[in-house]
Design an enzyme around this catalytic site. Sequence first.
Site, short mmCIF file in Angstrom:
data_model
loop_
_atom_site.label_atom_id
_atom_site.label_comp_id
_atom_site.label_asym_id
_atom_site.label_seq_id
_atom_site.Cartn_x
_atom_site.Cartn_y
_atom_site.Cartn_z
N ASN A 217 0.85 -1.20 0.00
CA ASN A 217 0.00 0.00 0.00
C ASN A 217 0.89 1.25 0.00
O ASN A 217 2.10 1.15 0.00
CB ASN A 217 -0.95 -0.02 1.21
CG ASN A 217 -0.19 -0.10 2.50
OD1 ASN A 217 0.54 0.82 2.86
ND2 ASN A 217 -0.33 -1.21 3.21
N ASP A 286 -4.31 -6.26 5.28
CA ASP A 286 -5.36 -7.06 5.94
C ASP A 286 -5.45 -8.46 5.33
O ASP A 286 -5.94 -9.38 5.97
CB ASP A 286 -6.71 -6.34 5.80
CG ASP A 286 -6.77 -5.10 6.69
OD1 ASP A 286 -6.13 -5.12 7.76
OD2 ASP A 286 -7.43 -4.13 6.30
N ASP A 313 -4.50 -9.50 12.95
CA ASP A 313 -4.53 -8.08 13.34
C ASP A 313 -3.60 -7.89 14.55
O ASP A 313 -3.90 -8.36 15.65
CB ASP A 313 -5.97 -7.67 13.67
CG ASP A 313 -6.10 -6.15 13.80
OD1 ASP A 313 -5.22 -5.54 14.45
OD2 ASP A 313 -7.06 -5.59 13.26
N ILE A 314 -2.49 -7.24 14.32
CA ILE A 314 -1.46 -7.10 15.37
C ILE A 314 -1.99 -6.24 16.52
O ILE A 314 -1.86 -6.60 17.69
CB ILE A 314 -0.17 -6.47 14.77
CG1 ILE A 314 0.33 -7.33 13.61
CG2 ILE A 314 0.89 -6.30 15.85
CD1 ILE A 314 1.39 -6.66 12.75
N LYS A 344 -13.26 1.11 16.06
CA LYS A 344 -11.96 0.40 16.10
C LYS A 344 -11.35 0.47 17.49
O LYS A 344 -10.74 -0.49 17.96
CB LYS A 344 -10.99 1.01 15.08
CG LYS A 344 -11.23 0.50 13.68
CD LYS A 344 -10.27 1.09 12.66
CE LYS A 344 -10.83 0.82 11.26
NZ LYS A 344 -10.09 1.47 10.20
#
Length: 408
Positions: A217, A286, A313-314, A344
Amino acid sequence: MPKAAAPRVILGIGGGIAAYKSAELARLLVQQGYEVQPVMTRAATEFLTPLTLSSLTHKRVITSLFAPAGQPEATLASAIEHIGVALENDLLLVAPATADLLAQFAQGLAGDFLTTMHLAFPGPVLLAPAMNTNMWNHPATQANVALLRARGYHFVGPAAGELACGMEGPGRLAEPAAIAAAASALLDKKHDLAGETILLTAGPTQEPIDPVRVITNRSSGKMGYALAQRAQARGARVILVSGPVALSPPANVELLRVETAAQMYDAVMSRLAEVSVFIGVAAVADYRPARPAAEKLKKSVSALAIELEPTTDILAAVGRDKGHRLVVGFAAETGNLLGEAERKREAKNCDLVVANLVGAPGAGFEGDENEVVLIRRGQQPEPVARAAKTVIADRILDAVADLRARQA
Ligand code: CTP
């Protein structure tokens, strides 16, 4: 914990009659236990001798960008000294800050050591202006001051009173004791993260499709690196787990380089026991290709479907096993900023979520600036106006320090 080093101040001195008071200021700063690196403009040396300042600070006084040709210091090291000085110090204090220096700082000019180093300096800047009243009141000077204030520069003075030119009015350099107190207030705040071990993730991850292609990304890593640098400068021990970025590592930060989300997860988990504050800045993929090809894919098919599987998901994993740790996440959104960020924060058990709208020109992933909202449980969202990422980093760390103080 090793004893924290003395806070380090660059004392920049402009060419004005008030320069003589900078000797007293240097003495006070040294007396308060700070390391003081004097930097004088050429004009300042007309008012005060470098010898006076080097005697008071026990430092070589820097007066020019380059050592004179032929001298032993005329090396590459001296040519890039302004960068070293900028990165090694905690505060840039300029006293007296002349009208000319204010203009140069506001415009980003880099004509001598002080102005060039100023551009490379990532920390707080404290300016103590001194000039004739008319010069201070001039719209050009006032516009420069307003611009610098808007950029987060700190000011002390000028005081009003009788000036060297015989006029009465604003323009006098603030008293050295008042300048030293303003410097201390900024420096003490700066060591508010001493004793913390902060682990940050930063940059993108790269998920292999085959040996030469990746899914990644646009994250530049700039926000995470700015946070790492500022946290270190404020006294924290910093571990930076970074995906592939084109940035040089901040000084005095432990850098663990990774490529994939899985490697980032492993690196984080292997160090989590030491950590008091976790800040997940990375734009972690993701999804990753479920079965990366062992050989380079050939262009033999008319359509190619790559099956993707979720990564771990860390941030959520750290939030689940939170213990006494402070957990900070980022939320990059293209819409419903506050709603998504709060969702979130709750879902990943974060104490603080830094929400930013991506897609705004110049801000977000690739830009040098950012504009964020700080979201904490039970508190009103706190907007932080658009500013350089180093300035935003300090505002985020202010919130971190505040939350840690409440935890204690
Ligand atoms: N994060 C993480 N590990 C992942 C994905 C995200 O640690 N595998 C962290 C990021 O570092 C960031 C936060 O989670 O601090 C939010 O990332 P973001 O991509 O905005 O959110 P997602 O949870 O992936 O949600 P969505 O993609 O639905 O917006």
